[in-house]
Design an enzyme around this catalytic site. Structure first.
Site, mmCIF file in Angstrom:
data_model
loop_
_atom_site.group_PDB
_atom_site.id
_atom_site.type_symbol
_atom_site.label_atom_id
_atom_site.label_comp_id
_atom_site.label_asym_id
_atom_site.label_seq_id
_atom_site.Cartn_x
_atom_site.Cartn_y
_atom_site.Cartn_z
ATOM 1 N N GLY A 11 41.442 37.703 41.640
ATOM 2 C CA GLY A 11 41.929 37.277 40.303
ATOM 3 C C GLY A 11 41.234 37.780 39.038
ATOM 4 O O GLY A 11 40.853 37.015 38.013
ATOM 5 N N THR A 12 40.687 39.069 39.225
ATOM 6 C CA THR A 12 40.263 39.610 37.987
ATOM 7 C C THR A 12 41.223 39.770 36.826
ATOM 8 O O THR A 12 40.758 39.621 35.860
ATOM 9 C CB THR A 12 39.596 40.843 38.618
ATOM 10 O OG1 THR A 12 40.622 41.926 39.075
ATOM 11 C CG2 THR A 12 38.555 40.752 39.418
ATOM 12 N N ASN A 13 42.475 39.915 37.043
ATOM 13 C CA ASN A 13 43.608 39.989 36.166
ATOM 14 C C ASN A 13 43.829 38.527 35.659
ATOM 15 O O ASN A 13 43.802 38.498 34.294
ATOM 16 C CB ASN A 13 44.743 40.646 36.673
ATOM 17 C CG ASN A 13 44.798 42.043 36.775
ATOM 18 O OD1 ASN A 13 44.814 42.837 35.827
ATOM 19 N ND2 ASN A 13 44.796 42.636 38.116
ATOM 20 N N LEU A 93 58.819 37.689 45.133
ATOM 21 C CA LEU A 93 59.430 36.361 45.008
ATOM 22 C C LEU A 93 60.569 36.253 45.243
ATOM 23 O O LEU A 93 61.538 37.090 45.916
ATOM 24 C CB LEU A 93 59.477 36.307 43.243
ATOM 25 C CG LEU A 93 58.226 36.272 42.483
ATOM 26 C CD1 LEU A 93 58.584 36.093 40.913
ATOM 27 C CD2 LEU A 93 57.388 34.861 42.893
ATOM 28 N N ASN A 107 54.887 42.003 36.412
ATOM 29 C CA ASN A 107 54.115 42.339 37.238
ATOM 30 C C ASN A 107 52.857 43.551 37.066
ATOM 31 O O ASN A 107 53.538 44.398 36.320
ATOM 32 C CB ASN A 107 54.764 42.835 38.432
ATOM 33 C CG ASN A 107 53.717 43.211 39.731
ATOM 34 O OD1 ASN A 107 53.058 42.323 40.060
ATOM 35 N ND2 ASN A 107 53.957 44.217 40.389
ATOM 36 N N HIS A 109 50.995 46.637 38.175
ATOM 37 C CA HIS A 109 50.864 47.264 39.622
ATOM 38 C C HIS A 109 49.808 48.463 39.273
ATOM 39 O O HIS A 109 49.767 49.061 38.448
ATOM 40 C CB HIS A 109 52.132 47.899 39.872
ATOM 41 C CG HIS A 109 52.364 48.863 41.077
ATOM 42 N ND1 HIS A 109 52.200 48.489 42.513
ATOM 43 C CD2 HIS A 109 52.059 50.375 41.325
ATOM 44 C CE1 HIS A 109 51.950 49.369 43.316
ATOM 45 N NE2 HIS A 109 51.906 50.473 42.603
HETATM 46 C C1 GAR Z 1 45.138 44.580 41.430
HETATM 47 O O1 GAR Z 1 44.535 45.928 41.232
HETATM 48 C C2 GAR Z 1 46.567 44.574 40.878
HETATM 49 O O2 GAR Z 1 46.898 45.718 40.430
HETATM 50 C C3 GAR Z 1 47.062 44.579 42.642
HETATM 51 O O3 GAR Z 1 46.142 43.757 43.366
HETATM 52 C C4 GAR Z 1 44.983 43.765 42.749
HETATM 53 C C5 GAR Z 1 44.613 42.465 42.534
HETATM 54 O O4 GAR Z 1 43.243 42.117 42.094
HETATM 55 N N1 GAR Z 1 48.588 44.338 42.751
HETATM 56 C C6 GAR Z 1 49.430 45.234 43.607
HETATM 57 O O5 GAR Z 1 48.798 45.885 44.339
HETATM 58 C C7 GAR Z 1 50.657 44.650 43.690
HETATM 59 N N2 GAR Z 1 51.366 45.457 44.234
HETATM 60 P P1 GAR Z 1 42.872 40.681 41.238
HETATM 61 O O6 GAR Z 1 43.342 39.823 42.242
HETATM 62 O O7 GAR Z 1 41.271 40.784 41.013
HETATM 63 O O8 GAR Z 1 43.624 40.604 39.810
#
Ligand code: GAR
Length: 207
Positions: A11-13, A93, A107, A109
């Site tokens: 969940g850093t994003n 989804l 999304n 990526h």
């Molecule tokens: C992030 O790096 C995101 O870009 C990636 O998962 C990580 C989640 O980090 N997403 C994918 O690979 C989607 N194909 P987070 O939970 O700390 O935000």
């Protein structure tokens, strides 16, 4: 604008979005709901620490994928979500969700699409693949979501140089901080300002 944020992991994003709302940088945006694909996602703790409602909706806990899809759509409508943000969401989804919220799902990526994307390319894997291929830049992409992995119109991209001592983990951290956590809040802000336009499967930012 009410948004729903879908998560699967750290969940850093999600945290970057919360921080930008709290700092006032991201205006007229409210996180109406966080939806997690599993109950061990640390993103759930971030939601509750910030007083944001959350729910776990795992496809496995429904009798069929269709029923899960119906439940997701019902939940999104119930909270009045106007934009859906996949922030480290690692499931696909459902078809009904994608149709009901057409051009309203984004999304993040962790690579420069169309490189290092598609089914199975998530988390650390795009970074391992980028280093193995010897690319000189990598980065992140925010794109609109359709029914296939990583295929919808590209909205924003940001890149970083590959450095001599990069490992997949080092590169992942740099891309998260310098690319993902910058362009994902920026993309939400563009939607909130009504500046996103999709024509013939291409996303444009209106001036
Ligand atoms: C992030 O790096 C995101 O870009 C990636 O998962 C990580 C989640 O980090 N997403 C994918 O690979 C989607 N194909 P987070 O939970 O700390 O935000």
């Amino acid at each position: 604008m009410k948004i729903a944020v879908f998560v699967s992991g750290g969940g850093t994003n999600l945290q970057a979005i919360i921080d930008r709302i709290n700092s006032g940088e991201l205006k007229n945006v409210e996180i109406a709901l966080v939806i997690a694909s599993n109950d061990s996602a640390y993103a759930l703790t971030r939601a509750s620490d910030n007083g944001i409602p959350s729910v776990v909706m795992s496809v496995k806990s429904y009798p069929s994928r269709e029923e899960w899809d119906d439940a997701v759509v019902a939940k999104l409508k119930e909270v009045g979500a106007e934009l859906i943000v996949l922030a480290g969401y690692l499931s696909l989804l459902g078809a009904k969700t994608v149709k009901e919220f057409s051009n309203k799902i984004i999304n993040i990526h962790p690579a420069l699409i169309p490189s290092f994307c598609g089914k199975g390319m998530y988390g650390i894997k795009p970074h391992e693949a980028a280093l193995a291929r010897g690319v000189k830049v990598s980065g992140a992409t925010v794109h609109l979501v359709n029914e296939n992995y990583d295929e919808g119109p590209i909205l924003l991209q940001k890149c970083v140089d590959i450095l001599p001592d990069d490992t997949p983990e080092v590169l992942q951290k740099r891309i998260m901080k310098e690319c993902e956590q910058v362009i994902l809040p920026k993309a939400i802000s563009l939607f909130a300002e009504g500046k996103v336009e999709i024509k013939n499967n291409i996303a444009y930012v209106k001036e």
